[in-house]
Design an enzyme around this catalytic site. Structure first.
Site, PDB file in Angstrom:
ATOM      1  N   ASP A   1       0.834  -1.195   0.000  1.00  0.00           N
ATOM      2  CA  ASP A   1       0.000   0.000   0.000  1.00  0.00           C
ATOM      3  C   ASP A   1       0.870   1.247   0.000  1.00  0.00           C
ATOM      4  O   ASP A   1       2.068   1.190   0.289  1.00  0.00           O
ATOM      5  CB  ASP A   1      -0.913   0.015   1.229  1.00  0.00           C
ATOM      6  CG  ASP A   1      -2.064  -0.962   1.119  1.00  0.00           C
ATOM      7  OD1 ASP A   1      -2.442  -1.311  -0.011  1.00  0.00           O
ATOM      8  OD2 ASP A   1      -2.587  -1.377   2.162  1.00  0.00           O
TER       9      ASP A   1
ATOM     10  N   LYS B   1      -4.141   2.208  -2.147  1.00  0.00           N
ATOM     11  CA  LYS B   1      -5.426   2.873  -2.291  1.00  0.00           C
ATOM     12  C   LYS B   1      -5.390   4.137  -1.431  1.00  0.00           C
ATOM     13  O   LYS B   1      -5.040   4.082  -0.265  1.00  0.00           O
ATOM     14  CB  LYS B   1      -6.551   1.950  -1.827  1.00  0.00           C
ATOM     15  CG  LYS B   1      -6.637   0.690  -2.661  1.00  0.00           C
ATOM     16  CD  LYS B   1      -7.753  -0.189  -2.193  1.00  0.00           C
ATOM     17  CE  LYS B   1      -7.828  -1.410  -3.069  1.00  0.00           C
ATOM     18  NZ  LYS B   1      -8.975  -2.225  -2.784  1.00  0.00           N
TER      19      LYS B   1
END
Length: 85
Positions: A35, A56
């Protein structure tokens, strides 16, 4: 030997708070999907691994979960140890 895909939590953010197993898996990983918010020192534990950002972030372009899943499956066909961090 079949590949393994590990789902590893990055903990609360501080690299020294990772579990011992998480640190060991990162050190032995061939490829790591991570991430956007993973601490750079945590990623540095995966020194020999190929690193792929699949983060994200609110309000920004995000990688679709189905695409991430496909990439994990594809990576497992080519690598022995795959980590999703």
């Amino acid at each position: 030997m079949p590949a393994k895909v590990y789902l590893v939590g990055a903990g609360p953010g501080a690299p020294d708070l990772l579990t011992l197993r998480a640190a060991r898996l990162l050190k032995s990983a061939d490829i790591v999907f991570h991430d956007a918010l993973v601490h750079p020192e945590t990623l540095a534990l995966a020194a020999r691994a190929q690193k792929i950002a699949v983060g994200k972030r609110c309000g920004r372009h995000s990688t679709a979960q189905r695409f991430i899943n496909k990439r994990l499956v594809d990576a497992a066909a080519q690598h022995a140890i795959v980590v999703r961090l």
